[in-house]
Design an enzyme around this catalytic site. Structure first.
Site, PDB file in Angstrom:
ATOM      1  N   ASN A   1       0.816  -1.217   0.000  1.00 58.74           N
ATOM      2  CA  ASN A   1       0.000   0.000   0.000  1.00 58.74           C
ATOM      3  C   ASN A   1       0.846   1.263   0.000  1.00 58.74           C
ATOM      4  OD1 ASN A   1      -2.499   1.682   0.627  1.00 58.74           O
ATOM      5  ND2 ASN A   1      -1.252   2.081   2.460  1.00 58.74           N
TER       6      ASN A   1
ATOM      7  N   ASP B   1      -0.729  -6.524   3.735  1.00 56.89           N
ATOM      8  CA  ASP B   1      -0.934  -5.528   4.783  1.00 56.89           C
ATOM      9  C   ASP B   1      -1.816  -4.371   4.310  1.00 56.89           C
ATOM     10  OD1 ASP B   1      -0.034  -4.413   7.453  1.00 56.89           O
ATOM     11  OD2 ASP B   1       0.700  -2.817   6.135  1.00 56.89           O
TER      12      ASP B   1
ATOM     13  N   GLU C   1      -5.474  -8.132   4.996  1.00 60.51           N
ATOM     14  CA  GLU C   1      -5.812  -7.466   6.250  1.00 60.51           C
ATOM     15  C   GLU C   1      -6.841  -6.374   5.983  1.00 60.51           C
ATOM     16  OE1 GLU C   1      -3.833  -4.891   9.906  1.00 60.51           O
ATOM     17  OE2 GLU C   1      -3.158  -4.627   7.838  1.00 60.51           O
TER      18      GLU C   1
ATOM     19  N   GLN D   1      -8.370   5.568   0.959  1.00 54.68           N
ATOM     20  CA  GLN D   1      -7.561   4.850  -0.025  1.00 54.68           C
ATOM     21  C   GLN D   1      -6.623   5.733  -0.837  1.00 54.68           C
ATOM     22  OE1 GLN D   1     -10.691   2.754  -2.129  1.00 54.68           O
ATOM     23  NE2 GLN D   1     -10.748   1.111  -0.592  1.00 54.68           N
TER      24      GLN D   1
END
Length: 652
Positions: A136, A225, A258, A186
Site C-alpha cells: 500500500n 498488509d 488485512e 484509499q
C-alpha cells in the site's frame, strides 16, 4: 457334490474358529489401545498437511528455519507467516519493518540467501512460508536516508532502487481522517506513510514483479498488509498481474488480506468488498473472544456460541482468524499473553472450534508498544532464543520442578539457572508460544478433527462449556461445523462412537468437577491441553461420558489418535511426546498442568480398560460360540450326507 459341500462347510467352520481365537488373543493382557497416529504433514512437500498458521513475528530467517525443522513440522503446523522480507528503514522498533524503501530481500531479518534457505528448510519439513507483503505504501514522509541494505530514499517520493518517483504516489499528502469516505481512506496517507497510487499500471507491475519473485523462490503465498487502504479493483488488478507473471492461476494462490471491518465505515472498505481476491481477516473473532473470556463464555449475547453465527461476519472458508496479533496485542482490543490462562484457553477454543483458518501468534514479551524484537539493533534482529531446560538439557518441569519448589530451591545459583532455563515472561524475551505444551497439543487436536462438525455443545455451569467434533446423529450440516448456525443449533448429539475430539473449558476462578457427555468411543484419552506425556488423561466410558476435575482456568482436550496404551502414556505423533511440559511454558501453566495430573483417580486407566476387556471377551465368546455352532452343523451335514449315500447304495 454333497461331499464337496460338506468339506467346504467344515473348512469354513475351522477358519471361523481360528479367527475367533485370534480376536480373543488380540484383546488379551498387554494389548494396545493406542489409536492410529494422525498424519502431521502431507507426503507431498508442496502441500502442507494442515491449515494452521503460526505468525513468527519479527523472527529472523535462520530462527524460522530452525523452528520449521524442530517444532513447526513435527507438531503439525501447515504454514509459518513471516514478517515483511523487503528492505526497510533502519530502527529497533518493530514498525520499521512496515516502512519499505525497496524490494531488495536484504532486511533486518536476514539476507536473500538466508531467506531462500529458510523456504527450502521449511518446505522440506512440510511447512509453507507465507510472506507479509507491504504494497500500500513506502516509508513515511518524515523519513529519508538509507535503508538497512543501503538503498537511498527520501520523503518526497524518491525511491531510486525500485525506482519510484513522486509521480507514483497519490497526490493527497494529508493523513487519513475520515473512514466514512473511501477516497480519503484509499488515496491519503496512513499515519504519514507515502501512499502508492496502486491504480497505475507501472506501480501494479512493480508490485507484481516483487511478489512473483517471492513465489519463484518457493513462498506459498501472502498476507497483504493494510488492504482496506487499497481500492478492491486495484487489488484484483495486482493479483491478476501477479498470476500472469508467475504463471499461476490467480485462484490457486494463497492471498490473505488485512481488512479491519467496521459497519460505521464506508461500504467500499468493508471486508465483503475483498472476498473475491482471497481470504480476509475477521477481527470480530478476537474482539468476541476477549469479551467472552473476560466475562462469561456462555453469555447469550457475547458468548463463544455466537462466533461465526452472524451473516455479517466473513464466511468461514474465507476468514483468517486469531486470538491476537502484533497490532491487537498492543492496542487493547484482544486477549494477550498478559491475560494468562484466558489467553491460552482462547487459543484452545479457536483451534478446536472450526471457524475460519486459525493463526497462532508467537511474538515476544515487551514493556513498551514500540519495542522491537529482543536484542534488535537498527539493522538486524538476532536469533530467537527459547528456554531449553536446565544445563543438562532436561526440562525443569513436572515432578522435578515441583520437588525443587517444595524443597525451597528457588534462590541461589541453582535457582538462577532454573529461571534462565525456563520462561520467565520477562520483557525483552521471546514468547516461543509455538513450543507451549497446550499449543502443541491443540494443533494436533485441530488436525485430528479436521473436516468434522461441532457436536454435543453443552454448558456445564457458569463459564464452563464443552463441545465435541465428529459426525452428528442425523448427518446434517456442513462438514466443518462452520455453516453460520449458532452453537445452540449444533447441540445435537453426535453419532454414537463417531466422535473424533472433545474440548471442555473451565473459564471460572474455581476448580470444578463435572461429567461431560461426548460421542467418542470408549477409551483412556490423553489430555493434550495439559501435558505432552499423557500423565493427565480421562477415561471415556462406553456411553461416551467422562468425569474430570478442571482447575480454575484450565481445559481438557482429547481426541482420537492420542490415547493411552496400558500403563505407558504418550501422545502419538506429538513433538513433545514423553515430556510433561515444555521449558517455554509459562510458570502458571506448569502449576496448572501439575494440578491436572494430580486430579486423576488412582484407578483412572483401569476403569475403561476393564470395561473394554469385558466387552472384548464377550465379543470373543460370542464369536467362539458361533464357531462351535457352525462346526456342529457341519458335522451333522457330513453325517447326514453319509446316511443319504448309504440309502442310495441300498437302492442300487
Amino acid at each position: 457334490m454333497l461331499r464337496r459341500f460338506a468339506a467346504a462347510i467344515a473348512a469354513g467352520a475351522l477358519a471361523f474358529g481360528s479367527a475367533g481365537a485370534a480376536d480373543l488373543g488380540a484383546t488379551g493382557a498387554g494389548a494396545t489401545l493406542l489409536g492410529s497416529t494422525v498424519p502431521l504433514a502431507a507426503a507431498d512437500e508442496s502441500e502442507p498437511g494442515s491449515d494452521v498458521i503460526v505468525i513468527a513475528f519479527q523472527t529472523n530467517w535462520n530462527s524460522v528455519a530452525r523452528e520449521c525443522a524442530e517444532t513447526y513440522g513435527p507438531e503439525g503446523v501447515g504454514y509459518v507467516q513471516v514478517s515483511p522480507p523487503q528492505e526497510t528503514i533502519t530502527g529497533k522498533q518493530w514498525w520499521t519493518s512496515y516502512q519499505p524503501v525497496s524490494y531488495r530481500l536484504d532486511s533486518k531479518l536476514g539476507t536473500e540467501a538466508e531467506f531462500k534457505a529458510m523456504i527450502a528448510t521449511c518446505k522440506a519439513a512440510g511447512v509453507g512460508v507465507i510472506a507479509d507483503a507491504v504494497i500500500n505504501h513506502m516509508a513515511g514522509a518524515d523519513r529519508s536516508g538509507t535503508g538497512v541494505a543501503g538503498s537511498q530514499f527520501d520523503g518526497e517520493g524518491n525511491f531510486p532502487e525500485v525506482p519510484y518517483t513522486a509521480a507514483n504516489f497519490h497526490s493527497c499528502v494529508d493523513n487519513v481522517s475520515n473512514y466514512r469516505n473511501a477516497s480519503n481512506v484509499q488515496n491519503c496517507r496512513l499515519s504519514g506513510l507515502q501512499d502508492l497510487d496502486t491504480s497505475q499500471e507501472y506501480v501494479q507491475n512493480k508490485l507484481a514483479d516483487y511478489m512473483s519473485a517471492l513465489l519463484d523462490m518457493g513462498v506459498a503465498g501472502f498476507r497483504v498488509d493494510a488492504v482496506k487502504h487499497i481500492a478492491a479493483a486495484d487489488v484484483a488488478a495486482i493479483k491478476a498481474r501477479l498470476a500472469a507473471k508467475s504463471g499461476r492461476a490467480a485462484d490457486s494462490m494463497f492471498f490473505e488480506q488485512e481488512v479491519i471491518g467496521n459497519s460505521a465505515e464506508a461500504r467500499e472498505i468493508q471486508p465483503a468488498q475483498y472476498l473475491a481476491t482471497g481470504k480476509v481477516s475477521e477481527f470480530n473473532v478476537n474482539a468476541r473472544l476477549k469479551q467472552a473470556f473476560d466475562n462469561d463464555i456462555n453469555s447469550a449475547s457475547f458468548g463463544l456460541g455466537g462466533i461465526g453465527a452472524s451473516a455479517s461476519w466473513v464466511p468461514s472458508d474465507k476468514a483468517a482468524v486469531w486470538v491476537t496479533n502484533w497490532d491487537t496485542e498492543r492496542n487493547g482490543s484482544a486477549l494477550t499473553y498478559k491475560d494468562g490462562a484466558k489467553y491460552l484457553l482462547a487459543n484452545a477454543f479457536l483451534l478446536a472450534y472450526g471457524y475460519g483458518q486459525p493463526h497462532v501468534y508467537s511474538g515476544y514479551y515487551f514493556a513498551d508498544a514500540d519495542d522491537g524484537a529482543p536484542g534488535a539493533t537498527d539493522n538486524a534482529v538476532p536469533d530467537m532464543t527459547c528456554p531449553a531446560g536446565d544445563e543438562s538439557g532436561d526440562d525443569v518441569s513436572g515432578d522435578a520442578a515441583n520437588a525443587a519448589e517444595s524443597s525451597g530451591e528457588s534462590g541461589g545459583e541453582s535457582g538462577a539457572k532454573r529461571n534462565v532455563a525456563r520462561n520467565t515472561e520477562s520483557s525483552g524475551t521471546w514468547q516461543c508460544a509455538q513450543r507451549w505444551t497446550a499449543i502443541r497439543g491443540m494443533i494436533g487436536f485441530h488436525n485430528a478433527v479436521a473436516g468434522s462438525e461441532v457436536t454435543d455443545w453443552a454448558e456445564y455451569g457458569e463459564n464452563v462449556v464443552g463441545f465435541g467434533r465428529g459426525a452428528v446423529a442425523d448427518d446434517s450440516g456442513d462438514a466443518d461445523g462452520s455453516d453460520g448456525a449458532a452453537a445452540g443449533d449444533r447441540a445435537a448429539a453426535g453419532k454414537a462412537g463417531s466422535g473424533v475430539g472433545y474440548l471442555a473449558i473451565n473459564n471460572s476462578d474455581e476448580s470444578v468437577t463435572r461429567t461431560f457427555a461426548t460421542s467418542l468411543p470408549a477409551g483412556v484419552y490423553c489430555n493434550v491441553y495439559a501435558t505432552g506425556d499423557c500423565s493427565a488423561a480421562v477415561s471415556v466410558r462406553s456411553d461416551g461420558t467422562f468425569e474430570a476435575t478442571l482447575p480454575a482456568g484450565s481445559a481438557v482436550a482429547i481426541h482420537v489418535g492420542a490415547e493411552r496404551s496400558g500403563s505407558a502414556g504418550g501422545v502419538s505423533g506429538g513433538a513433545s511426546a514423553g515430556r510433561r511440559t515444555d521449558p517455554a511454558d509459562p510458570d502458571w501453566f506448569v502449576s496448572s498442568a501439575a494440578a491436572m495430573v494430580g486430579a486423576q483417580p488412582a484407578d483412572h486407566a483401569q476403569i475403561v480398560m476393564d470395561e473394554e476387556m469385558v466387552e472384548a471377551i464377550d465379543e470373543a465368546n460370542h464369536s467362539a460360540g458361533l464357531s462351535v455352532l457352525v462346526l456342529a452343523g457341519a458335522i451333522l451335514l457330513v453325517v447326514a450326507a453319509g446316511r443319504v449315500r448309504k440309502s442310495f447304495a441300498k437302492l442300487e
